[in-house]
Design a protein around this motif. Structure first.
Motif, PDB file in Angstrom:
ATOM      1  N   ASP A   1     -13.896   0.769 -12.520  1.00  0.00           N
ATOM      2  CA  ASP A   1     -14.581  -0.485 -12.843  1.00  0.00           C
ATOM      3  C   ASP A   1     -13.703  -1.396 -13.705  1.00  0.00           C
ATOM      4  OD1 ASP A   1     -16.753   0.418 -11.444  1.00  0.00           O
ATOM      5  OD2 ASP A   1     -17.890   1.042 -13.207  1.00  0.00           O
ATOM      6  N   GLY A   2     -13.501  -2.625 -13.231  1.00  0.00           N
ATOM      7  CA  GLY A   2     -12.736  -3.613 -13.988  1.00  0.00           C
ATOM      8  C   GLY A   2     -11.264  -3.299 -14.099  1.00  0.00           C
ATOM      9  N   THR A   3     -10.778  -2.367 -13.297  1.00  0.00           N
ATOM     10  CA  THR A   3      -9.391  -1.897 -13.414  1.00  0.00           C
ATOM     11  C   THR A   3      -8.502  -2.515 -12.338  1.00  0.00           C
ATOM     12  OG1 THR A   3      -9.969   0.182 -14.495  1.00  0.00           O
ATOM     13  CG2 THR A   3      -7.931   0.160 -13.218  1.00  0.00           C
ATOM     14  N   ARG A   4      -7.295  -2.897 -12.743  1.00  0.00           N
ATOM     15  CA  ARG A   4      -6.316  -3.433 -11.794  1.00  0.00           C
ATOM     16  C   ARG A   4      -5.378  -2.307 -11.373  1.00  0.00           C
ATOM     17  NH1 ARG A   4      -5.021  -8.099 -10.017  1.00  0.00           N
ATOM     18  NH2 ARG A   4      -6.373  -9.136 -11.528  1.00  0.00           N
ATOM     19  N   ILE A   5      -5.284  -2.102 -10.063  1.00  0.00           N
ATOM     20  CA  ILE A   5      -4.453  -1.039  -9.499  1.00  0.00           C
ATOM     21  C   ILE A   5      -3.254  -1.701  -8.829  1.00  0.00           C
ATOM     22  CG2 ILE A   5      -4.390   0.858  -7.837  1.00  0.00           C
ATOM     23  CD1 ILE A   5      -7.453   1.087  -8.224  1.00  0.00           C
ATOM     24  N   ASP A   6      -2.062  -1.433  -9.333  1.00  0.00           N
ATOM     25  CA  ASP A   6      -0.877  -2.168  -8.894  1.00  0.00           C
ATOM     26  C   ASP A   6       0.272  -1.202  -8.605  1.00  0.00           C
ATOM     27  OD1 ASP A   6       1.021  -4.077  -8.394  1.00  0.00           O
ATOM     28  OD2 ASP A   6       1.230  -4.738 -10.467  1.00  0.00           O
ATOM     29  N   GLY A   7       0.680  -1.134  -7.335  1.00  0.00           N
ATOM     30  CA  GLY A   7       1.845  -0.320  -6.975  1.00  0.00           C
ATOM     31  C   GLY A   7       1.610   1.170  -7.100  1.00  0.00           C
ATOM     32  N   VAL A   8       0.382   1.619  -6.846  1.00  0.00           N
ATOM     33  CA  VAL A   8       0.043   3.041  -6.995  1.00  0.00           C
ATOM     34  C   VAL A   8       0.487   3.823  -5.763  1.00  0.00           C
ATOM     35  CG1 VAL A   8      -1.924   4.629  -7.041  1.00  0.00           C
ATOM     36  CG2 VAL A   8      -1.836   2.715  -8.623  1.00  0.00           C
ATOM     37  N   LEU A   9       0.944   5.060  -5.985  1.00  0.00           N
ATOM     38  CA  LEU A   9       1.362   5.956  -4.908  1.00  0.00           C
ATOM     39  C   LEU A   9       0.289   7.010  -4.686  1.00  0.00           C
ATOM     40  CD1 LEU A   9       5.058   6.513  -6.044  1.00  0.00           C
ATOM     41  CD2 LEU A   9       4.261   4.943  -4.288  1.00  0.00           C
ATOM     42  N   LEU A  10      -0.115   7.192  -3.416  1.00  0.00           N
ATOM     43  CA  LEU A  10      -1.167   8.157  -3.085  1.00  0.00           C
ATOM     44  C   LEU A  10      -0.716   9.175  -2.044  1.00  0.00           C
ATOM     45  CD1 LEU A  10      -4.316   5.823  -2.796  1.00  0.00           C
ATOM     46  CD2 LEU A  10      -3.833   7.458  -4.626  1.00  0.00           C
ATOM     47  N   ASN A  11       0.565   9.347  -1.874  1.00  0.00           N
ATOM     48  CA  ASN A  11       1.066  10.249  -0.839  1.00  0.00           C
ATOM     49  C   ASN A  11       0.451  11.643  -0.961  1.00  0.00           C
ATOM     50  OD1 ASN A  11       3.184   8.295  -1.917  1.00  0.00           O
ATOM     51  ND2 ASN A  11       3.932   8.679   0.151  1.00  0.00           N
ATOM     52  N   ASN A  12      -0.190  12.091   0.127  1.00  0.00           N
ATOM     53  CA  ASN A  12      -0.777  13.435   0.198  1.00  0.00           C
ATOM     54  C   ASN A  12      -1.866  13.687  -0.839  1.00  0.00           C
ATOM     55  OD1 ASN A  12       1.037  14.295   2.316  1.00  0.00           O
ATOM     56  ND2 ASN A  12       2.634  14.438   0.750  1.00  0.00           N
ATOM     57  N   ALA A  13      -2.384  12.615  -1.438  1.00  0.00           N
ATOM     58  CA  ALA A  13      -3.509  12.793  -2.368  1.00  0.00           C
ATOM     59  C   ALA A  13      -4.778  13.065  -1.570  1.00  0.00           C
ATOM     60  CB  ALA A  13      -3.683  11.553  -3.225  1.00  0.00           C
ATOM     61  N   ARG A  14      -5.735  13.757  -2.213  1.00  0.00           N
ATOM     62  CA  ARG A  14      -7.019  14.045  -1.575  1.00  0.00           C
ATOM     63  C   ARG A  14      -8.125  13.409  -2.408  1.00  0.00           C
ATOM     64  NH1 ARG A  14      -6.491  20.423  -0.704  1.00  0.00           N
ATOM     65  NH2 ARG A  14      -4.922  20.169  -2.326  1.00  0.00           N
ATOM     66  N   LEU A  15      -8.843  12.480  -1.803  1.00  0.00           N
ATOM     67  CA  LEU A  15      -9.884  11.729  -2.499  1.00  0.00           C
ATOM     68  C   LEU A  15     -11.256  12.147  -1.977  1.00  0.00           C
ATOM     69  CD1 LEU A  15      -7.281  10.092  -3.024  1.00  0.00           C
ATOM     70  CD2 LEU A  15      -8.648   8.011  -2.866  1.00  0.00           C
ATOM     71  N   THR A  16     -12.161  12.414  -2.901  1.00  0.00           N
ATOM     72  CA  THR A  16     -13.534  12.769  -2.550  1.00  0.00           C
ATOM     73  C   THR A  16     -14.482  11.977  -3.437  1.00  0.00           C
ATOM     74  OG1 THR A  16     -12.829  15.030  -2.015  1.00  0.00           O
ATOM     75  CG2 THR A  16     -15.192  14.657  -2.292  1.00  0.00           C
ATOM     76  N   LYS A  17     -15.354  11.193  -2.826  1.00  0.00           N
ATOM     77  CA  LYS A  17     -16.323  10.381  -3.562  1.00  0.00           C
ATOM     78  C   LYS A  17     -15.638   9.505  -4.621  1.00  0.00           C
ATOM     79  CE  LYS A  17     -20.164  13.644  -2.974  1.00  0.00           C
ATOM     80  NZ  LYS A  17     -21.178  14.473  -3.663  1.00  0.00           N
ATOM     81  N   VAL A  18     -14.519   8.931  -4.250  1.00  0.00           N
ATOM     82  CA  VAL A  18     -13.808   8.011  -5.131  1.00  0.00           C
ATOM     83  C   VAL A  18     -14.341   6.599  -4.867  1.00  0.00           C
ATOM     84  CG1 VAL A  18     -11.574   6.958  -5.632  1.00  0.00           C
ATOM     85  CG2 VAL A  18     -11.757   9.443  -5.352  1.00  0.00           C
ATOM     86  N   ASP A  19     -14.753   5.906  -5.912  1.00  0.00           N
ATOM     87  CA  ASP A  19     -15.356   4.581  -5.781  1.00  0.00           C
ATOM     88  C   ASP A  19     -14.401   3.524  -6.329  1.00  0.00           C
ATOM     89  OD1 ASP A  19     -16.955   2.360  -5.626  1.00  0.00           O
ATOM     90  OD2 ASP A  19     -18.737   3.340  -6.429  1.00  0.00           O
TER      91      ASP A  19
END
Length: 215
Positions: A153-171
């Motif tokens: 919430d209210g967060t700026r995401i800039d240039g993030v790497l998600l290689n092979n990450a596993r996301l579950t119920k991420v909003d």
């Protein structure tokens, strides 16, 4: 989560800490404030029902340190090793993590509020019930990490790497901007808004090899 030091349920039992931090130290109901250290090894320490305020650590190591029921405000880590640390029921307010190695860290029920998180290694980390509120996440590497019930919430995401990450119920719907530098296919398991989808469309096209041309 407490909004101020005095809101902590164990605030009255905190004792000021005026000694040197050491590796494998046990710090229960301790209040560290006004500490500025560099190149120190405080690995394998343990903080329980403690508070850290106006704390700065340049380089050095806190590897394998455990933080349970801790509250941190105006804390700064620069080039510090926080790999394989364990965080549970923690809140970090107005903190900064820059050039930090937190690979393999485990975070559960942790809240970051008003924090700057830049060039941080969170590869193979585990984040469960973690909230980033009004933060900046820049050039942060979540490669191979597991994110479950994480919000931005209210967060700026800039240039993030998600290689092979596993996301579950991420909003991600509360994020004010999303720029994925690599690993955009890992967004399966995340919820985004229609507007965010439009913003991410070029990255999705590149990842799937689609050529977009109007001519």
């Amino acid at each position: 989560m407490p909004r101020d030091l005095t809101d902590l349920p164990w605030a009255r039992r905190l004792e000021p800490f005026e000694d040197d931090l050491r590796a494998e130290g046990d710090y229960d109901r301790t209040h560290l404030t006004g500490v500025d250290i560099a190149d120190a090894d405080i690995g394998n320490a343990r903080f329980v029902e403690s508070a850290l305020t106006d704390f700065a650590m340049n380089r050095g190591s806190m590897r394998h340190t455990r933080f349970h029921d801790v509250w941190l405000r105006d804390v700064r880590w620069v080039g510090t090793e926080l790999a394989d640390t364990v965080w549970q029921d923690a809140e970090i307010v107005a903190g900064a993590l820059v050039g930090v190695d937190a690979g393999g860290a485990v975070l559960r029920r942790v809240r970051f509020e008003g924090c700057k998180i830049e060039s941080v290694n969170l590869r193979s980390a585990t984040l469960r019930e973690v909230a980033f509120v009004d933060c900046v996440l820049r050039d942060t590497d979540f490669g191979g990490a597991k994110l479950t019930e994480v919000t931005f919430d209210g967060t700026r995401i800039d240039g993030v790497l998600l290689n092979n990450a596993r996301l579950t119920k991420v909003d991600l719907r509360g994020a004010v901007g999303i720029d994925i530098a690599d690993g955009i296919d890992a967004l399966r398991g995340a919820t985004i808004t229609t507007l965010q989808l439009m913003d991410l469309a070029p990255a999705f096209a590149r990842a799937t090899g689609i050529i977009v041309s109007d001519s």
